[in-house]
Design a protein around this motif. Structure first.
Motif, short mmCIF file in Angstrom:
data_model
loop_
_atom_site.label_atom_id
_atom_site.label_comp_id
_atom_site.label_asym_id
_atom_site.label_seq_id
_atom_site.Cartn_x
_atom_site.Cartn_y
_atom_site.Cartn_z
N PHE A 1 -3.10 2.90 -1.38
CA PHE A 1 -3.63 1.55 -1.59
C PHE A 1 -2.61 0.70 -2.33
O PHE A 1 -2.44 -0.49 -2.04
CB PHE A 1 -4.94 1.60 -2.39
CG PHE A 1 -6.12 2.15 -1.63
CD1 PHE A 1 -5.97 2.73 -0.39
CD2 PHE A 1 -7.39 2.08 -2.18
CE1 PHE A 1 -7.05 3.25 0.30
CE2 PHE A 1 -8.49 2.58 -1.50
CZ PHE A 1 -8.31 3.18 -0.25
N ALA A 2 -1.93 1.34 -3.30
CA ALA A 2 -0.89 0.62 -4.05
C ALA A 2 0.20 0.15 -3.09
O ALA A 2 0.69 -0.99 -3.20
CB ALA A 2 -0.30 1.53 -5.13
N ARG A 3 0.56 1.00 -2.14
CA ARG A 3 1.63 0.63 -1.19
C ARG A 3 1.18 -0.52 -0.29
O ARG A 3 1.98 -1.40 0.05
CB ARG A 3 2.03 1.85 -0.35
CG ARG A 3 3.19 1.57 0.60
CD ARG A 3 4.44 1.17 -0.16
NE ARG A 3 5.44 0.56 0.69
CZ ARG A 3 6.66 1.06 0.88
NH1 ARG A 3 7.02 2.19 0.28
NH2 ARG A 3 7.52 0.44 1.64
N LYS A 4 -0.10 -0.55 0.10
CA LYS A 4 -0.60 -1.65 0.92
C LYS A 4 -0.50 -2.97 0.17
O LYS A 4 -0.13 -4.00 0.74
CB LYS A 4 -2.05 -1.38 1.33
CG LYS A 4 -2.20 -0.35 2.44
CD LYS A 4 -3.67 -0.14 2.81
CE LYS A 4 -3.80 0.92 3.90
NZ LYS A 4 -5.23 1.17 4.24
N VAL A 5 -0.84 -2.95 -1.13
CA VAL A 5 -0.71 -4.17 -1.94
C VAL A 5 0.75 -4.58 -2.01
O VAL A 5 1.11 -5.75 -1.83
CB VAL A 5 -1.28 -3.95 -3.36
CG1 VAL A 5 -1.01 -5.18 -4.23
CG2 VAL A 5 -2.77 -3.66 -3.32
N PHE A 6 1.64 -3.59 -2.24
CA PHE A 6 3.07 -3.86 -2.34
C PHE A 6 3.60 -4.47 -1.05
O PHE A 6 4.37 -5.45 -1.08
CB PHE A 6 3.82 -2.57 -2.67
CG PHE A 6 5.32 -2.70 -2.66
CD1 PHE A 6 5.98 -3.28 -3.73
CD2 PHE A 6 6.06 -2.25 -1.57
CE1 PHE A 6 7.37 -3.40 -3.72
CE2 PHE A 6 7.44 -2.38 -1.56
CZ PHE A 6 8.10 -2.95 -2.63
N ASP A 7 3.21 -3.90 0.09
CA ASP A 7 3.69 -4.40 1.37
C ASP A 7 3.23 -5.82 1.65
O ASP A 7 3.85 -6.53 2.45
CB ASP A 7 3.24 -3.47 2.50
CG ASP A 7 3.98 -2.14 2.49
OD1 ASP A 7 5.09 -2.08 1.89
OD2 ASP A 7 3.47 -1.16 3.05
N GLY A 8 2.15 -6.22 0.99
CA GLY A 8 1.63 -7.58 1.19
C GLY A 8 2.22 -8.61 0.26
O GLY A 8 1.84 -9.79 0.31
#
Length: 700
Positions: free
Chosen positions: A179-186
């Protein structure tokens, strides 16, 4: 109106004005700069009430920030009393209180206040969400964090870097790294703090490879990195033993004049140590101008992981001389090494320090302290620590069970196993190694068979090689050599060298030549250069009088260039470790110790001791065999202990090899003749000798 001067404040700064305009333009000049103590704050608060300026939000919110966060030793009750007297608190007031509760380790209260803020229809701002997400992170409250994330998206704060960085941290801390990576990618990825949040998230989640991939991506995109970035990457390098990238960072630190950063240089030291380059780590450590507790702990931990236990104690001594107080990480490493060396006095000092500083007996610290006492043969002290631990996990119970088993208290170990199940602690595979060892060392064959079946039937644990080895040991020690041999032949997995060596040792104890020969054939195939295997078979031949065969095996060993591992015994006296090798004349104590050993042997001979020539060097001349067994390392260490400690003192020895039959028999008699308790920890277990008997009941 007359000017009133308040105590502690200059008259020109704080007055009793009739209008707000007479105050400084920024209220923080009045409150935040002048208030240093609770007393100052109380005076300013009283002054604001007297002048009715407490009704002005600018002053009240800054007063609130001083009470809640800035002034040390203020209680949240005082801050709450100010907050509750605000008629309609705005987002800034809520933010101060939410932040304060989180900082003061009351994150649950922070979330409750955030919920109240929502119920009161006060719209959160871009400062509210980071404060509240930090509270979620502290509580590992991922569900609440997800709800706040949804509100962030709805409130259109999803593009705010500060909010996104805190979201990444919250998800990573709650174990939701994807989930952290999804936020980062956004995110826009333009801010180094965003990259650092993701990097630290990967490190916190032990995704070492992903952290290094992200760093490569960061460099390829031309994003500048800082000290925080490098510390995260160095941690991952150490875990993956990526010495190339670690050395590149070290060179970068040197080239860019960053050696003044204690945290960064400490991370380089830690990286080298974890990659196995402890000498390089030590060289860099010695060059540091300032060394805080983290730096000392990194060096001590590095030596500990490299199994350089004597160096650990040396550095720990230097740390104390430098007057740097150790933390839990330091003490865990030191205690681990005290356990390996049997350094009882040093370990006891660490325990005393823990008590003196009223340090919490965490699972990690408590368990390693138990393990230390167990490996020094002090099971009552280990149990005392266990009982004082506020929380225990499966590892704590397992250490206790294994300790009792290895110290000859097998039945008591099984009692604690039963108590563990009563406390709803489910055993793991290591627990069963301890349970089966307890059965082995106390000759509980049927019980061992039952536990072996139970581990897979009741707990779904598939037996590993170690568990099969324990069963071979149980059967072999009980003299069921043929059954143990058939058990190995029927194993669903290939037996390793340890299993065949276990059977060979049982053959030595029960003088079974035929299966001993078969065991050595398999051992030569698996580990052809292991000296102990040849010696065991040679001892079997010697025990049945087949001296020519015994000499033939030893000659085979020499022809293959295999050297016997020298026996080595350690004894700690007054915090110093003394090391003795079998028939070693190079020690500075040789003459004194050899004279003491001769007197000791003379005394126990009069009590019935007869040297066993079977345990002498086979190449020793017939007239030298008795001297050979008299100079085994544990006998030398015991003799040293007898002359260097007061009468009645317990002598504690650690030995690198299995204690031989002659030394076992001699030590029993020594304990009776000299009225000493002698604790010997050999490669396999503990022997507690007292009044002419051993805790193993001659079953080892």
């Amino acid at each position: 109106m007359a000017t009133t001067t308040l105590h502690h404040f200059p008259a020109k700064t704080i007055t009793s004005p009739t209008t707000i305009t007479q105050f400084p333009e920024n209220p923080k000049t009045l409150i935040l700069q002048q208030c240093k103590t609770n007393k100052d704050l109380n005076q300013v608060h009283a002054h604001l009430i007297k002048t009715r300026l407490h009704l002005n939000p600018r002053f009240t919110e800054n007063l609130l920030e001083s009470a809640a966060i800035l002034i040390p030793n203020t209680t949240m009750d005082y801050a709450l009393s100010i907050f509750r007297n605000i008629n309609e608190p705005d987002p800034s007031a809520y933010n101060v209180m939410i932040r304060a509760f989180t900082l003061k380790k009351s994150p649950q209260e922070a979330l409750i206040l955030y919920q109240k803020m929502n119920r009161s229809s006060v719209q959160p701002d871009h400062f509210t969400f980071p404060c509240t997400l930090k509270a979620c992170s502290r509580l590992r409250a991922v569900r609440e964090g997800e709800q706040i994330h949804a509100q962030i998206v709805k409130s259109r704060f999803g593009s705010n870097d500060l909010v996104n960085n805190t979201l990444i941290h919250m998800y990573a801390n709650c174990g939701k790294i994807e989930f952290a990576r999804k936020v980062f990618d956004g995110t826009s990825k333009s801010d180094v703090f965003t990259w650092n949040s993701m990097l630290s998230g990967y490190v916190r989640s032990e995704c070492w490879g992903e952290a290094l991939k992200l760093f490569d991506e960061m460099r390829n995109m031309g994003v500048g990195f800082d000290e925080v970035t490098l510390i995260s990457v160095l941690t991952a390098c150490g875990r993956l033993a990526n010495i190339e990238l670690g050395e590149w960072i070290h060179e970068y630190v040197e080239t860019n004049g960053l050696k003044g950063s204690v945290n960064l240089v400490t991370s380089v030291v830690d990286m080298y140590a974890k990659c196995g380059y402890v000498d390089k780590a030590r060289s860099l450590f010695d060059e540091m101008d300032r060394r805080d507790v983290v730096a000392w702990s990194a060096m001590i931990s590095g030596y500990s992981q490299a199994r350089k236990c004597k160096e650990v104690l040396d550095v720990f001594c230097d740390m104390q001389m430098a007057k740097v107080e150790p933390n839990e990480v330091t003490l865990v490493s030191v205690l681990s090494c005290c356990a390996v060396l049997g350094a009882l006095e040093t370990g006891k000092w660490v325990h005393f320090y823990v008590k003196k500083k009223r340090m919490e007996l965490t699972v990690t610290l408590g368990t390693v302290l138990m393990d230390f006492y167990a490996k020094c043969g002090l099971m009552e002290s280990a149990i005392e620590v266990f009982n004082k631990m506020p929380f225990k996990n499966v590892f704590s119970w397992t250490v206790l069970i294994q300790g009792l088993a290895n110290n000859g208290q097998g039945k008591r170990a099984l009692d604690f196993y039963a108590l563990m199940l009563e406390n709803s602690i489910e055993p793991n595979d290591v627990t069963f190694i301890g349970v089966l060892s307890a059965c082995s060392h106390t000759g509980l064959v049927n019980e061992g068979r039952g536990f072996f079946v139970s581990m897979s039937r009741d707990f779904g644990i598939d037996p590993r090689t170690e568990h099969y080895g324990c069963m071979v040991d149980i059967l072999g020690r009980a003299g069921l050599i043929e059954e143990a041999y058939q058990f190995i032949k029927n194993m669903p997995i290939q037996p390793n060298a340890v299993i065949w060596r276990t059977l060979l040792a049982s053959c030595r104890a029960h003088k079974n030549v035929e299966i001993g020969e078969e065991s050595l054939k398999n051992l030569v195939r698996l580990e052809p250069m292991h000296s102990g295997d040849y010696i065991l078979l040679s001892n079997i031949y010697g025990s049945v009088g087949r001296w020519e065969d015994a000499m033939r095996v030893m000659n085979q060993m020499r022809e293959k260039g295999i050297k016997k591992t020298p026996g080595c015994s350690l004894i700690e006296l007054d915090g110093e470790i003394y090391e003795f090798f079998a028939e070693d004349s190079a020690s500075p104590y040789s003459k004194e110790v050899y004279n003491a050993a001769e007197m000791m042997i003379k005394n126990i001979k009069s009590a019935g001791y007869m040297p066993d020539a079977a345990d002498a060097r086979l190449d020793a001349e017939e007239g030298d065999k008795e001297a050979s067994v008299a100079h085994h390392s544990e006998k030398l260490a015991i003799a040293f202990g007898l002359i260097k400690t007061p009468p009645g003192t317990t002598i504690r020895i650690s030995k690198n090899l299995r204690v031989c039959s002659d030394c076992h028999n001699a030590t029993k008699i020594i304990s009776k003749v000299f009225s000493r308790e002698i604790v010997v920890r050999d490669r396999n277990r503990f022997h507690h000798f007292k009044e002419g008997s051993c805790s193993c009941n001659d079953y080892w």
